[in-house]
Design a protein around this motif. Structure first.
Motif, short mmCIF file in Angstrom:
data_model
loop_
_atom_site.label_atom_id
_atom_site.label_comp_id
_atom_site.label_asym_id
_atom_site.label_seq_id
_atom_site.Cartn_x
_atom_site.Cartn_y
_atom_site.Cartn_z
N PHE A 136 0.80 -1.20 0.00
CA PHE A 136 0.00 0.00 0.00
C PHE A 136 0.85 1.27 0.00
CE2 PHE A 136 -2.90 -3.19 1.72
CZ PHE A 136 -3.95 -3.03 0.82
N HIS A 137 2.12 1.13 -0.35
CA HIS A 137 3.05 2.25 -0.50
C HIS A 137 3.13 3.11 0.75
CE1 HIS A 137 3.29 1.14 -4.66
NE2 HIS A 137 1.98 1.22 -4.77
N VAL A 138 3.12 2.47 1.88
CA VAL A 138 3.31 3.20 3.13
C VAL A 138 4.80 3.35 3.33
CG1 VAL A 138 2.98 3.14 5.63
CG2 VAL A 138 1.19 2.27 4.10
N LYS A 139 5.25 4.58 3.44
CA LYS A 139 6.67 4.80 3.65
C LYS A 139 7.04 4.37 5.05
CE LYS A 139 7.26 8.16 0.14
NZ LYS A 139 7.90 9.35 -0.29
N ASN A 140 8.26 4.44 5.38
CA ASN A 140 8.77 3.94 6.66
C ASN A 140 8.19 4.75 7.81
OD1 ASN A 140 10.16 2.42 8.42
ND2 ASN A 140 12.17 3.16 7.85
N PHE A 141 6.89 4.65 8.01
CA PHE A 141 6.19 5.41 9.04
C PHE A 141 6.29 4.73 10.39
CE2 PHE A 141 2.09 6.01 11.29
CZ PHE A 141 2.34 7.30 11.72
N MET A 142 5.85 3.48 10.47
CA MET A 142 5.84 2.79 11.76
C MET A 142 6.67 1.52 11.75
SD MET A 142 1.91 3.39 12.99
CE MET A 142 1.81 1.82 13.69
N PHE A 143 6.93 0.97 10.58
CA PHE A 143 7.60 -0.32 10.53
C PHE A 143 9.09 -0.13 10.30
CE2 PHE A 143 3.26 -1.09 9.18
CZ PHE A 143 2.90 -2.05 10.09
N LYS A 144 9.86 -0.86 11.06
CA LYS A 144 11.30 -0.77 10.98
C LYS A 144 11.85 -2.15 10.68
CE LYS A 144 15.19 0.43 13.89
NZ LYS A 144 15.57 0.85 15.22
N ARG A 145 12.63 -2.25 9.66
CA ARG A 145 13.17 -3.56 9.27
C ARG A 145 14.54 -3.75 9.93
NH1 ARG A 145 13.29 -6.02 3.27
NH2 ARG A 145 13.89 -8.07 3.90
N THR A 146 14.59 -4.66 10.85
CA THR A 146 15.85 -4.98 11.52
C THR A 146 15.95 -6.48 11.67
OG1 THR A 146 14.85 -4.83 13.70
CG2 THR A 146 15.88 -2.84 12.85
N ARG A 147 17.13 -6.93 11.94
CA ARG A 147 17.32 -8.35 12.23
C ARG A 147 16.92 -8.60 13.67
NH1 ARG A 147 22.26 -11.41 9.98
NH2 ARG A 147 21.08 -12.02 8.17
N PHE A 172 4.90 -6.52 17.58
CA PHE A 172 6.32 -6.83 17.61
C PHE A 172 7.07 -6.11 16.49
CE2 PHE A 172 9.91 -9.88 17.08
CZ PHE A 172 10.38 -9.85 18.37
N SER A 173 6.40 -5.87 15.36
CA SER A 173 7.06 -5.25 14.22
C SER A 173 6.98 -3.72 14.22
CB SER A 173 6.47 -5.79 12.92
OG SER A 173 5.12 -5.40 12.82
N VAL A 174 6.18 -3.15 15.10
CA VAL A 174 6.04 -1.70 15.15
C VAL A 174 7.17 -1.11 15.98
CG1 VAL A 174 4.59 0.19 16.01
CG2 VAL A 174 3.55 -1.76 14.88
N ASP A 175 7.80 -0.08 15.43
CA ASP A 175 8.85 0.63 16.15
C ASP A 175 8.19 1.57 17.14
OD1 ASP A 175 11.50 2.93 15.15
OD2 ASP A 175 11.16 1.84 17.00
N TYR A 176 8.36 1.31 18.42
CA TYR A 176 7.67 2.09 19.44
C TYR A 176 8.17 3.52 19.51
CZ TYR A 176 11.67 1.36 22.51
OH TYR A 176 12.92 1.33 23.04
N HIS A 177 9.35 3.80 19.00
CA HIS A 177 9.83 5.17 18.98
C HIS A 177 8.98 6.06 18.07
CE1 HIS A 177 13.56 3.03 20.25
NE2 HIS A 177 13.57 4.03 21.11
N LYS A 178 8.47 5.47 17.00
CA LYS A 178 7.69 6.24 16.05
C LYS A 178 6.27 6.51 16.54
CE LYS A 178 10.56 5.52 12.38
NZ LYS A 178 10.86 5.81 11.08
N ILE A 179 5.71 5.63 17.38
CA ILE A 179 4.35 5.86 17.87
C ILE A 179 4.33 6.55 19.22
CG2 ILE A 179 3.32 3.99 16.55
CD1 ILE A 179 3.31 2.31 19.09
N SER A 180 5.50 6.75 19.81
CA SER A 180 5.53 7.41 21.13
C SER A 180 5.07 8.87 21.04
CB SER A 180 6.93 7.33 21.74
OG SER A 180 7.85 8.06 20.97
N LYS A 181 5.22 9.49 19.89
CA LYS A 181 4.76 10.88 19.75
C LYS A 181 3.24 10.98 19.70
CE LYS A 181 5.86 10.56 14.89
NZ LYS A 181 6.75 11.05 13.87
N PHE A 182 2.54 9.87 19.46
CA PHE A 182 1.08 9.88 19.44
C PHE A 182 0.47 9.58 20.79
CE2 PHE A 182 2.21 8.65 15.04
CZ PHE A 182 1.72 9.78 14.42
N VAL A 183 1.28 9.15 21.74
CA VAL A 183 0.76 8.78 23.05
C VAL A 183 0.66 10.00 23.94
CG1 VAL A 183 1.21 7.38 25.09
CG2 VAL A 183 1.71 6.48 22.82
#
Length: 91
Positions: free
Chosen positions: A8-19, A80-91
């Motif tokens: 759905f062409h969502v840019k790197n908004f909430m998901f972070k790809r890491t090992r 588990f896949s959501v980067d909590y740093h990105k959603i902390s500004k909404f809390v």
């Protein structure tokens, strides 16, 4: 980035790809062991009740797998896949 976000062409908004790190894998293994243990206990404890009331000894185990484990694991892996740093500004 998960496939759904890419689709759905969502840019790197909430998901972070890491090992996944070693503590994450240990946590997932412990989670899996506890789920299997709990389902074994549920199956053992509810066999007679399910057989008498619903004519299926595995009735309660099947319900738990569909409504409990499947839904819980889907929500867990989303969280588990959501980067909590990105959603902390909404809390």
């Amino acid at each position: 980035m998960p496939a759904l976000a890419r689709r759905f062409h969502v840019k790197n908004f909430m998901f972070k790809r890491t090992r996944a790190s070693l503590p994450d894998m240990i946590f997932l293994l412990a989670l899996f062991v506890l789920i299997v243990f709990g389902l074994t206990m549920l199956s053992s404890a509810s066999w007679d009740s399910g057989r008498l009331k619903h004519e299926d000894g595995l009735y309660f185990l099947k319900r738990q797998l569909v409504y409990g484990v499947a839904a819980g694991l889907i929500l867990f892996f989303i969280g588990f896949s959501v980067d909590y740093h990105k959603i902390s500004k909404f809390v």
